[in-house]
Write a protein that holds these residues in place. Sequence first.
Motif, PDB file in Angstrom:
ATOM      1  N   UNK A  11      -4.927   4.464  -0.209  1.00 27.58           N
ATOM      2  CA  UNK A  11      -3.593   4.317  -1.038  1.00 27.58           C
ATOM      3  C   UNK A  11      -2.660   3.519  -0.273  1.00 27.58           C
ATOM      4  N   UNK A  12      -2.541   3.103   0.844  1.00 29.89           N
ATOM      5  CA  UNK A  12      -1.782   2.342   1.681  1.00 29.89           C
ATOM      6  C   UNK A  12      -2.184   0.620   1.426  1.00 29.89           C
ATOM      7  N   UNK A  13      -3.507   0.522   1.163  1.00 29.68           N
ATOM      8  CA  UNK A  13      -3.751  -0.921   0.793  1.00 29.68           C
ATOM      9  C   UNK A  13      -3.063  -1.711  -0.130  1.00 29.68           C
ATOM     10  N   UNK A  14      -3.090  -1.273  -1.337  1.00 25.99           N
ATOM     11  CA  UNK A  14      -2.353  -2.113  -2.235  1.00 25.99           C
ATOM     12  C   UNK A  14      -0.780  -2.010  -2.147  1.00 25.99           C
ATOM     13  N   UNK A  15      -0.271  -0.772  -1.653  1.00 27.10           N
ATOM     14  CA  UNK A  15       1.187  -0.990  -1.070  1.00 27.10           C
ATOM     15  C   UNK A  15       1.272  -1.831  -0.052  1.00 27.10           C
ATOM     16  N   UNK A  16       0.486  -2.012   0.906  1.00 25.95           N
ATOM     17  CA  UNK A  16       0.880  -3.122   2.059  1.00 25.95           C
ATOM     18  C   UNK A  16       0.764  -4.485   1.277  1.00 25.95           C
ATOM     19  N   UNK A  17      -0.153  -4.526   0.442  1.00 28.87           N
ATOM     20  CA  UNK A  17      -0.144  -5.954  -0.238  1.00 28.87           C
ATOM     21  C   UNK A  17       1.322  -6.340  -0.985  1.00 28.87           C
ATOM     22  N   UNK A  18       1.854  -5.365  -1.471  1.00 29.34           N
ATOM     23  CA  UNK A  18       3.048  -5.536  -2.003  1.00 29.34           C
ATOM     24  C   UNK A  18       4.234  -5.760  -0.956  1.00 29.34           C
ATOM     25  N   UNK A  27       3.621  -5.778   7.965  1.00 24.16           N
ATOM     26  CA  UNK A  27       2.776  -5.547   6.946  1.00 24.16           C
ATOM     27  C   UNK A  27       1.478  -6.334   7.169  1.00 24.16           C
ATOM     28  N   UNK A  28       1.425  -7.605   7.717  1.00 22.85           N
ATOM     29  CA  UNK A  28       0.080  -8.371   7.716  1.00 22.85           C
ATOM     30  C   UNK A  28      -0.701  -7.445   8.789  1.00 22.85           C
ATOM     31  N   UNK A  29      -0.230  -7.336  10.106  1.00 17.03           N
ATOM     32  CA  UNK A  29      -0.650  -6.349  10.956  1.00 17.03           C
ATOM     33  C   UNK A  29      -1.276  -4.986  10.363  1.00 17.03           C
ATOM     34  N   UNK A  30      -0.655  -4.544   9.528  1.00 16.33           N
ATOM     35  CA  UNK A  30      -1.092  -3.356   8.996  1.00 16.33           C
ATOM     36  C   UNK A  30      -2.205  -3.348   7.998  1.00 16.33           C
ATOM     37  N   UNK A  31      -2.172  -4.598   7.211  1.00 12.36           N
ATOM     38  CA  UNK A  31      -3.109  -4.850   6.362  1.00 12.36           C
ATOM     39  C   UNK A  31      -4.536  -5.178   7.128  1.00 12.36           C
ATOM     40  N   UNK A  32      -4.113  -5.636   8.251  1.00 13.24           N
ATOM     41  CA  UNK A  32      -5.698  -6.092   9.216  1.00 13.24           C
ATOM     42  C   UNK A  32      -5.954  -4.720   9.652  1.00 13.24           C
ATOM     43  N   UNK A  33      -5.299  -3.835  10.331  1.00 14.13           N
ATOM     44  CA  UNK A  33      -5.664  -2.554  10.693  1.00 14.13           C
ATOM     45  C   UNK A  33      -6.446  -1.725   9.749  1.00 14.13           C
ATOM     46  N   UNK A  34      -5.846  -1.858   8.407  1.00  8.45           N
ATOM     47  CA  UNK A  34      -6.591  -0.822   7.427  1.00  8.45           C
ATOM     48  C   UNK A  34      -7.928  -1.382   7.139  1.00  8.45           C
ATOM     49  N   UNK A  35      -8.015  -2.700   6.892  1.00  2.97           N
ATOM     50  CA  UNK A  35      -9.362  -3.081   6.598  1.00  2.97           C
ATOM     51  C   UNK A  35     -10.255  -3.180   7.832  1.00  2.97           C
ATOM     52  N   UNK A  36      -9.746  -3.013   9.121  1.00  6.07           N
ATOM     53  CA  UNK A  36     -10.609  -3.026  10.388  1.00  6.07           C
ATOM     54  C   UNK A  36     -11.175  -1.387  10.356  1.00  6.07           C
ATOM     55  N   UNK A  37     -10.177  -0.521   9.909  1.00  4.23           N
ATOM     56  CA  UNK A  37     -10.746   0.788   9.943  1.00  4.23           C
ATOM     57  C   UNK A  37     -11.781   1.226   8.942  1.00  4.23           C
ATOM     58  N   UNK A  38     -11.678   0.631   7.793  1.00  4.43           N
ATOM     59  CA  UNK A  38     -12.639   0.567   6.670  1.00  4.43           C
ATOM     60  C   UNK A  38     -13.940   0.211   7.004  1.00  4.43           C
ATOM     61  N   UNK A  68     -19.621  -6.349   3.545  1.00  3.89           N
ATOM     62  CA  UNK A  68     -19.409  -7.732   3.207  1.00  3.89           C
ATOM     63  C   UNK A  68     -18.227  -7.958   2.463  1.00  3.89           C
ATOM     64  N   UNK A  69     -17.911  -7.040   1.652  1.00  4.39           N
ATOM     65  CA  UNK A  69     -16.592  -7.137   0.764  1.00  4.39           C
ATOM     66  C   UNK A  69     -15.311  -7.070   1.581  1.00  4.39           C
ATOM     67  N   UNK A  70     -15.387  -6.339   2.532  1.00  4.09           N
ATOM     68  CA  UNK A  70     -14.389  -6.068   3.451  1.00  4.09           C
ATOM     69  C   UNK A  70     -14.083  -7.254   4.347  1.00  4.09           C
ATOM     70  N   UNK A  76     -10.193 -14.001   2.836  1.00  2.00           N
ATOM     71  CA  UNK A  76      -9.574 -14.702   1.837  1.00  2.00           C
ATOM     72  C   UNK A  76      -7.905 -14.458   1.790  1.00  2.00           C
ATOM     73  N   UNK A  77      -7.762 -12.973   2.231  1.00  2.00           N
ATOM     74  CA  UNK A  77      -6.198 -12.795   2.280  1.00  2.00           C
ATOM     75  C   UNK A  77      -5.412 -13.051   3.397  1.00  2.00           C
ATOM     76  N   UNK A  78      -6.407 -13.619   4.472  1.00  2.00           N
ATOM     77  CA  UNK A  78      -5.717 -14.018   5.746  1.00  2.00           C
ATOM     78  C   UNK A  78      -6.068 -15.512   5.900  1.00  2.00           C
ATOM     79  N   UNK A  79      -6.572 -16.197   4.870  1.00  3.45           N
ATOM     80  CA  UNK A  79      -6.663 -17.622   4.878  1.00  3.45           C
ATOM     81  C   UNK A  79      -7.561 -18.289   5.833  1.00  3.45           C
TER      82      UNK A  79
END
Length: 318
Positions: A11-18, A27-38, A68-70, A76-79
């Motif tokens: 649920x947080x993934x798209x919210x954090x992207x916004x 927000x950047x750190x949170x996105x990195x954390x969410x992707x790491x957990x997944x 691989x998708x993660x 891509x989202x972190x350049x």
Amino acid sequence: MKNIAFYSCLILLPIVQVLRAQDISGSNLLLLLLLSVLFIYFAVQAAKEIIHRKVSISNVSIYTLLLLSTITLFAKYFGRTFWDYPSFLIIPSFIIFFIYFIRKKDEPVKLKAVTSVYMLFMVPLFLLIYGGALGDHVPSWWYQRYQVGESSAVELPYSFEYAEAENLSVQGFELRKQEKYEEAILVYKHALQIEPKNPRLYFDLSTCYAYTNQLGKAVSMLNTAIKLDSAFAPFYNNRGLLHYQLYQNKLAIRDYKAAIALDSTEGTYYANLALAQNDQGLISEACVSVQKATVLGTDVDNYDQLKKIINNCHQQKL
């Protein structure tokens, strides 16, 4: 509890992207954390399939694709450019898999949920890479890491030795104005073949790479420009912007300070320095920098992050 944590991440993934689009602090750190957990979750699930179920090829394949998708989403989202070539295969493969997988009725709800959320992130990347004009219908902030707000024109004190290189530079500039960055890159590369030691061309190429989310290449172009002319402040400032977008705050701070050492009259350099210092936790230093930016005429009221720094500075004094 595991299910709650898992679905909370989704649920947080798209919210954090916004939130990232609004440049909300953390927000950047949170996105990195969410992707790491997944990523860890998918790795554990794949290991369980191998250890406890005598290898379910189907499930192992699904979790491997999600792993691989993660990595692809992170790159891509972190350049990051290290994953460019695998992404060309993984992104369309995931989309094809999703179309097939989502139609199946007997698949776990968890997997359908995560593939659906990942699909939200994959489609903009697919359109960016393969979609051509279709990519215009996706807001750039969804996939574009290079967000610099309003940019000021930089007067480049470099002339051309050859008329052909100058004409190509003008052509590249026109393509940039039309946001045809990939075409502009090809034109600038052609110009570089004629004048390989012209810093202007590397600067312009860096800008194009930045706006196509190839931040590593953009930094590389500025590295070369600085080798050719180490006394031009905007090169350092722009490289600082790129380092900042790549969350390399220490490098960004070093570049901004180098720009200031060359030109201490430009308020923008101090404003950029304040942002990097604030993100690095150097609050007192950020207060000094933003004050200097204000004194030099930078309109900090146009930048929410700078206003937050000023408010924090006022609170520290109270």
